[in-house]
Structure formats: structure tokens, C-alpha cells
Enzyme design. Structure first.
Site, PDB file in Angstrom:
ATOM      1  N   ARG A  44      -3.847 -10.039   4.351  1.00  0.00           N
ATOM      2  CA  ARG A  44      -4.200 -11.349   4.893  1.00  0.00           C
ATOM      3  C   ARG A  44      -2.978 -12.109   5.411  1.00  0.00           C
ATOM      4  O   ARG A  44      -3.128 -13.072   6.174  1.00  0.00           O
ATOM      5  CB  ARG A  44      -4.922 -12.183   3.836  1.00  0.00           C
ATOM      6  CG  ARG A  44      -6.253 -11.585   3.402  1.00  0.00           C
ATOM      7  CD  ARG A  44      -6.906 -12.409   2.307  1.00  0.00           C
ATOM      8  NE  ARG A  44      -8.063 -11.745   1.751  1.00  0.00           N
ATOM      9  CZ  ARG A  44      -9.298 -11.811   2.247  1.00  0.00           C
ATOM     10  NH1 ARG A  44      -9.507 -12.543   3.326  1.00  0.00           N
ATOM     11  NH2 ARG A  44     -10.298 -11.171   1.688  1.00  0.00           N
ATOM     12  N   HIS A  47       0.833  -1.201   0.000  1.00  0.00           N
ATOM     13  CA  HIS A  47       0.000   0.000   0.000  1.00  0.00           C
ATOM     14  C   HIS A  47       0.869   1.252   0.000  1.00  0.00           C
ATOM     15  O   HIS A  47       0.569   2.239  -0.677  1.00  0.00           O
ATOM     16  CB  HIS A  47      -0.899   0.024   1.239  1.00  0.00           C
ATOM     17  CG  HIS A  47      -1.895  -1.089   1.306  1.00  0.00           C
ATOM     18  ND1 HIS A  47      -1.741  -2.168   2.138  1.00  0.00           N
ATOM     19  CD2 HIS A  47      -3.058  -1.290   0.633  1.00  0.00           C
ATOM     20  CE1 HIS A  47      -2.771  -2.987   1.994  1.00  0.00           C
ATOM     21  NE2 HIS A  47      -3.579  -2.488   1.082  1.00  0.00           N
TER      22      HIS A  47
END
Length: 286
Positions: free
Chosen positions: A187, A37
Site C-alpha cells: 500500500r 516479500h
């Protein structure tokens, strides 16, 4: 950096900026942010005057409510990372703010959303399009940034922009991997130490398949990857497909596509991971 929770407050902050000719970049996220990100936000900050990052775990794109409950949420750490990366505005809405009433819109971007993730996760891409279109309408960015790890999602968002005539440049950014090759994912935080080691077989198999593909057919390459993933300890593959990078439809010969992509979804313990590799540029002799 401003942290904003309400749509009207975000719009009030952005409208005069756009009127003054400022360029706005948007990075939609579901939080639990990592260096992948950070690479998106850093690029947006370099290419725009303002960088808006949304942090919102969107319930409408989860077809498994248990997965929604377990999705990691780390808003304080997320904001620290975003400030360091150059974000100017963080949008942290509640579910009620984004969905004051049920969103009943139905998106159909066939055939892109009917294969792979679309087949395995019914309703997932409809939810993605619901929330991303809402964010586009709220922020009205000049550019929006998405990671290529979610390759199918990126293709569908590009198609949504084309069909709905959004005047937004969609910027795809390369997969960011850990030093050992594992694709960074929110995740990954749910992987045990053992799962984390075993998950390395996913990226290793995909990378090695590029060399295999040079001297083997599409079908032989597909079977080779499927066999390796199925034999890897701790992994349960859900699918591996070799598709055209634009249409996302399976191909039966390397010559059928200028950008063949290998896309995989694999369970590592209880955690579902996705990854992909491009076979473009591989000098095929089969």
C-alpha cells in the site's frame, strides 16, 4: 521458474516432487511485491527444495470494494523479483480459478478475529482464511511463510492450522523496514511524496514508545501513543491497542503478558497502514 495459472497444472508439477521427498515452501502474497516479500521468499528458498509463491488479490478479504479496485497490481515486476529471489513456481490464478463458485465457508476463531482488524474490517479474516486454506489444500506445503507486520493475521493463521489439523509449519518472519523506518507494504505505493514523509511518524512513535513504556503503565503508554499519532500531521489513527501477543486480548498490566504487542492502524491521507512493535524485553519499572 515456472509461472502457472491453473490449479491442476500446479498440482501436477508438485505431486511428483513431494513423492520424491522434496520439501515444499509456500509464500502467499497479493502481489505488488517489495523487499519484505523478497525476504520471505528468500527464506523459503533456503529452507525448502521448492518455493511456491502465490500472487492473487483475494476479493473475499476486502470489506471495501473501492480498496479492492485500488489495490496495486504489478504481475510482471513481481515475477522478475520472484525469479531473482529463488522462487521455483509462481501461481497466478484468476478469481474464477480460485472461486469457481461462491465460497460460503464461515471461519470463527474467536477471540482472535474479533478485535483490532477484525472489529474494523468485518469479514476480512474470514476471507483471509478462505483463500489461505484453499492455497494450503492446493499446494500442501511443508512450511508457509508470513510477515509479522500483519501480526494479527499471522496469529489467526496459526490458530486455523491448529484447529483444522493442517500438518504445516507456519513461519513468522520479521517486519522489513525502509532505511527511514517505515514498514514495507504494498500500500505504500499509493502514498504521495507528502504522505510518505508523514507516514514516518507511525514507526517512529511505536519505536519511541518502547522507551516510554519502561517507566510508564500500559494505560499511560497507550494514551501517549494515541496522543502522538493524533497530533502527527496527515495522520488519522483508527486504533492503537496493547495486547497479549498470543491471545490478542488487551492487557492492563505489563506483567499480564510475556510478549506484549502494540498494534496500530492509521490512515495516512487516503491510505490505511498497519504497524506493530513488541514490548517484550523492555525492563518495566511502572
Amino acid at each position: 521458474m515456472e509461472i502457472i495459472h491453473r490449479i491442476k497444472e500446479l498440482q501436477a508439477a508438485l505431486v511428483p516432487m513431494r513423492a520424491a521427498g522434496k520439501q515444499v515452501g509456500l509464500v502467499p502474497t497479493m502481489g505488488a511485491l517489495h523487499e519484505g516479500h523478497a525476504s520471505l521468499v528468500g527464506r523459503a528458498a533456503r529452507e525448502n527444495d521448492l518455493t511456491v509463491v502465490s500472487v492473487f488479490v483475494n476479493p473475499t478479504q476486502f470489506n471495501d470494494q473501492n480498496d479492492l479496485k485500488k489495490y496495486p497490481r504489478t504481475p510482471e515486476a513481481d515475477c522478475r523479483l520472484l525469479e531473482a529471489c529463488g522462487a521455483t513456481h509462481v501461481f497466478l490464478p484468476s478469481v474464477e480459478e480460485m472461486y469457481p463458485s461462491p465460497d460460503t465457508r464461515q471461519f470463527d476463531f474467536a477471540p482472535l478475529d474479533k478485535v483490532m482488524e477484525g472489529a474494523c474490517r468485518p469479514g476480512h479474516f474470514n476471507g483471509v482464511c478462505q483463500v489461505v486454506s484453499k492455497l494450503f489444500d492446493i499446494v500442501q506445503p511443508h512450511r508457509a511463510y508470513f510477515g509479522e507486520k500483519d501480526y494479527q493475521q499471522l496469529a489467526i493463521i496459526r490458530e486455523m492450522v491448529r484447529r483444522l489439523h493442517y500438518r504445516i509449519d507456519i513461519v513468522g518472519c520479521p517486519i522489513v523496514r525502509a532505511a527511514d523506518g517505515l514498514a514495507l507494504s504494498s500500500r505504500n505505493a499509493r502514498l504521495s511524496a507528502t504522505d510518505r514523509r508523514e507516514a514516518l511518524a507511525i514507526s517512529r512513535t511505536l519505536l519511541e514508545s518502547r522507551a516510554f513504556a519502561a517507566t510508564h503503565s500500559v494505560q499511560e503508554t497507550k494514551q501517549h501513543v494515541e496522543q502522538l499519532l493524533a497530533a502527527a500531521p496527515g495522520l488519522t489513527p483508527e486504533y492503537f491497542e496493547i495486547v497479549d501477543g498470543t491471545s490478542l486480548q488487551t492487557i492492563d498490566a505489563w506483567s499480564r503478558s510475556e510478549n506484549p504487542m502494540g498494534c496500530a492502524a492509521v490512515f495516512c491521507g487516503p491510505v490505511r497502514l498497519i504497524d506493530n512493535t513488541s514490548y517484550a524485553g523492555v525492563p518495566h519499572t511502572a
